[in-house]
Design a protein around this motif. Structure first.
Motif, PDB file in Angstrom:
ATOM      1  N   THR A 137      -5.514  28.346  13.232  1.00 19.94           N
ATOM      2  CA  THR A 137      -5.453  29.143  14.879  1.00 19.94           C
ATOM      3  C   THR A 137      -5.996  28.497  15.605  1.00 19.94           C
ATOM      4  N   ASP A 138      -7.658  27.996  14.393  1.00 23.46           N
ATOM      5  CA  ASP A 138      -8.513  26.367  14.804  1.00 23.46           C
ATOM      6  C   ASP A 138      -7.731  25.594  15.534  1.00 23.46           C
ATOM      7  N   ALA A 139      -6.257  25.036  14.772  1.00 30.75           N
ATOM      8  CA  ALA A 139      -5.972  23.779  15.697  1.00 30.75           C
ATOM      9  C   ALA A 139      -5.202  24.349  16.749  1.00 30.75           C
ATOM     10  N   GLU A 140      -5.572  24.885  17.382  1.00 28.19           N
ATOM     11  CA  GLU A 140      -4.974  24.705  19.031  1.00 28.19           C
ATOM     12  C   GLU A 140      -4.505  24.067  19.670  1.00 28.19           C
ATOM     13  N   GLY A 141      -5.938  23.605  19.912  1.00 28.21           N
ATOM     14  CA  GLY A 141      -5.566  21.817  21.268  1.00 28.21           C
ATOM     15  C   GLY A 141      -4.897  21.015  20.818  1.00 28.21           C
ATOM     16  N   ASP A 155      -8.861  29.908  27.069  1.00 30.18           N
ATOM     17  CA  ASP A 155      -9.736  29.831  26.071  1.00 30.18           C
ATOM     18  C   ASP A 155      -9.013  30.290  24.655  1.00 30.18           C
ATOM     19  N   ASN A 156      -9.960  30.435  23.295  1.00 31.46           N
ATOM     20  CA  ASN A 156      -8.647  30.545  22.089  1.00 31.46           C
ATOM     21  C   ASN A 156      -9.578  31.434  21.554  1.00 31.46           C
ATOM     22  N   MET A 157      -8.659  32.850  21.597  1.00 30.49           N
ATOM     23  CA  MET A 157      -9.600  33.898  21.347  1.00 30.49           C
ATOM     24  C   MET A 157      -8.935  35.063  20.267  1.00 30.49           C
ATOM     25  N   TYR A 213     -12.978  27.479  25.878  1.00 32.91           N
ATOM     26  CA  TYR A 213     -14.134  28.276  25.105  1.00 32.91           C
ATOM     27  C   TYR A 213     -12.909  28.209  23.534  1.00 32.91           C
ATOM     28  N   ASP A 214     -13.685  27.828  22.407  1.00 31.08           N
ATOM     29  CA  ASP A 214     -13.338  27.990  21.091  1.00 31.08           C
ATOM     30  C   ASP A 214     -13.659  28.149  20.269  1.00 31.08           C
ATOM     31  N   SER A 215     -12.883  29.796  20.052  1.00 31.25           N
ATOM     32  CA  SER A 215     -13.998  30.418  19.086  1.00 31.25           C
ATOM     33  C   SER A 215     -13.185  30.116  17.400  1.00 31.25           C
ATOM     34  N   LEU A 229     -11.321  32.593  12.778  1.00 30.97           N
ATOM     35  CA  LEU A 229     -12.663  32.255  13.579  1.00 30.97           C
ATOM     36  C   LEU A 229     -13.206  31.460  13.047  1.00 30.97           C
ATOM     37  N   LYS A 230     -14.207  31.030  13.907  1.00 28.26           N
ATOM     38  CA  LYS A 230     -15.077  29.516  13.322  1.00 28.26           C
ATOM     39  C   LYS A 230     -16.369  30.014  12.344  1.00 28.26           C
ATOM     40  N   PRO A 231     -17.211  30.159  11.802  1.00 37.77           N
ATOM     41  CA  PRO A 231     -18.616  30.616  11.610  1.00 37.77           C
ATOM     42  C   PRO A 231     -19.421  30.395  12.773  1.00 37.77           C
TER      43      PRO A 231
HETATM   44 MN    MN Z   1     -10.033  24.646  16.617  1.00 43.46          MN
END
Ligand code: MN
Ligand code: BES
Ligand code: ZN
Length: 492
Positions: free
Chosen positions: A338-342, A311-313, A260-262, A267-269
């Motif tokens: 932190t959303d560039a986690e992949g 997860d990405n939390m 799950y990628d939050s 944080l994603k909207p």
């Molecule tokens: Mn992401």
């Protein structure tokens, strides 16, 4: 996880010369020209009066007692190919969705080889009837299909059946990938997918090793551990090996398994596009599912796979902007988003893959929103350091109708966008060319092993039923990876 993928694999498939009594939905191929099969009971004029001209993808169902007879358009009989047959078969399956026993003569279309046709038709019917039942109490939402009979003339019967058997394996794998990606994150975390991988590996002739958080720490996998830091659920790295005798080459596959990628603290909207971030493990699902098919298909190449699952939390322990992570291969990364986690989890996976010096590495990931801007929802991006390997990917993608389009991995021009003041690189580039800068980042971890990267963020999710795809996770990439492995020739 429910059993819709086993529903796909539990269908009885047979090839015979004439339609069995028990079949209730009978499909007949109709081209745009030439004779209309007698069994339809109506002529071309009647079909045309109802808007059916025989174009590929058209279907027209006529009630027949409790059952139905279905005219299936195949277009110009001189230009139909396996991909056209697969889609036509899926349209038939959709028209016949109320029925349990289907019979169809699509694999008897002379213009396509018998094996290829048998495989494509089975893939089309099985994938076109796939429905995710998941957690619905009303199980009538699921597929009703129990029996599929292909009819073919004497000279094609054996070939069609051989192809049909391969088609069942391939469709089962693609359905498994859909099932995994459709499963909510509450029901499939990194530990769960590892447990599944162990069971799947045991059933399909793979060696499976699971690495937990402590082991990943010892191995220096700072990317996946960094992404995992904010999560309650621990990470898992799953290594799968398919090792036939006297392999014709060695291919490595790495799958992004963000359960799950939050977005983490970036944080994603909460917009609808992000409600599908349970599917951010679609790359890992495609790899695991493809691996599960290799032995049954007698793949001749050795294939090693790495599923990078976490997860990405956000939380008090989560990764911060400005933190620096050290990846398995020793390179350091400064976190700017932190959303560039992949790319962080893949960096460890690619580093591990390189250590075995395979002949090629392919990764598959729902990596960037930018690829949606570039290629939309039906086409995946492919980028790589080895044109011969990228060409193999393109060729297999075309062969299985999982379209890809190449974007330039232009290190010379855009590597500077990743420059960091404190580390070897940042984890994000500028506002533009996000798919390209992501792939440049990844290429830092593959040494000189030929490398291709598939960005499947666009086609991971299907908004509306379309051909072999039903609403929800697509399983995209599974058939491509299977076909790539089964036809793999070491590049360079
Ligand atoms: Mn992401
Ligand atoms: N998992 C997302 C990419 C994604 C977006 C997949 C939409 C499917 C649909 C990925 O982890 C991500 O968040 N990427 C960022 C990268 C950016 C922060 C550089 C993106 O694309 O916005
Ligand atoms: Zn992601």
């Amino acid at each position: 996880m429910s059993d819709a993928s086993t529903a796909v694999t539990n269908v009885n498939i047979s090839t015979v010369r004439s339609v069995p009594q028990a079949a209730t939905a009978l499909g007949y191929a109709v081209a745009t020209k030439g004779a209309v099969p007698r069994a339809l009971g109506v002529g071309r004029a009647a079909l045309a009066a109802n808007g059916f001209s025989g174009k590929a993808g058209e279907v027209l169902a006529v009630p027949n007692g409790d059952g139905m007879i279905v005219a299936i358009g195949i277009g110009d009989p001189g230009s139909i190919d396996a991909n056209g047959l697969r889609t036509a078969a899926a349209s038939f399956a959709r028209a016949a969705a109320k029925h349990a026993h289907l019979a169809v003569n699509l694999a008897d279309v002379d213009h396509v080889g018998a094996k290829q046709a048998g495989q494509a038709v089975v893939e089309g019917v099985l994938l076109g009837s796939y429905r995710y039942v998941g957690l619905k109490n009303d199980t009538s939402a699921g597929s009703r299909l129990t029996d599929l009979t292909l009819t073919a003339g004497a000279s094609r019967e054996r070939g069609v059946q051989q192809g049909a058997e391969r088609g069942a394996v391939v469709a089962g794998a693609a359905a498994l990938a859909r099932e995994l990606a459709n499963t909510p994150p509450s029901h499939l975390n990194a530990k769960d997918i590892a447990t599944k991988a162990v069971a799947i590996g045991a059933a399909t002739g793979l060696d499976v090793e699971v690495f937990n958080k402590d082991q990943l720490q010892q191995m220096g996998c700072g990317g996946i551990l960094g992404v995992n830091r904010g999560s309650t659920e621990p990470p898992r790295m799953i290594k799968l090996t398919y090792a036939p005798r006297n392999p014709t080459g060695h291919l490595a596959m790495v799958g992004k398994g963000v359960m799950y990628d939050s977005g983490g603290i970036s944080l994603k909207p909460s917009n609808p596009m992000h409600a599908v971030m349970k599917m951010d493990m679609s790359g890992a699902a495609a790899v695991l599912s493809a691996m599960s098919a290799l032995k049954a298909l007698r793949c001749r190449a050795k294939v090693t796979a790495y599923l990078m699952c976490t997860d990405n939390m956000p939380s008090g322990s989560a990764l911060k902007l400005g933190d620096v992570l050290t990846i398995r291969n020793g390179k350091t990364v400064e976190i700017h988003n932190t959303d560039a986690e992949g790319r962080l989890v893949l960096a460890d996976g690619l580093s591990l893959a390189v250590e075995e010096q395979p002949d090629g590495i392919v990764d598959i990931a729902t990596l960037t929103g930018a690829v949606l801007g570039a290629l939309g929802t039906e086409i995946a991006g492919v980028l790589g350091t080895s044109q011969p390997l990228v060409d193999q990917v393109k060729e297999r993608a075309a062969a299985v109708d999982e379209p890809v389009w190449q974007l330039p991995l232009d290190t010379k021009r855009y590597r500077k966008l990743l420059d960091s003041v404190v580390a070897d690189m940042k984890n994000v580039g500028g506002p533009y060319a996000g798919t390209i800068t992501a792939s440049i980042f990844l290429s830092e971890f593959v040494g000189d092993v030929p490398y291709a990267h598939l960005d499947i963020a666009g086609p991971m999710d299907i908004a509306a039923d379309n051909g072999i795809y039903s609403r929800g996770a697509s399983g995209f990439g599974t058939r491509l990876l299977i076909d790539l492995a089964c036809n793999f020739t070491p590049p360079r």
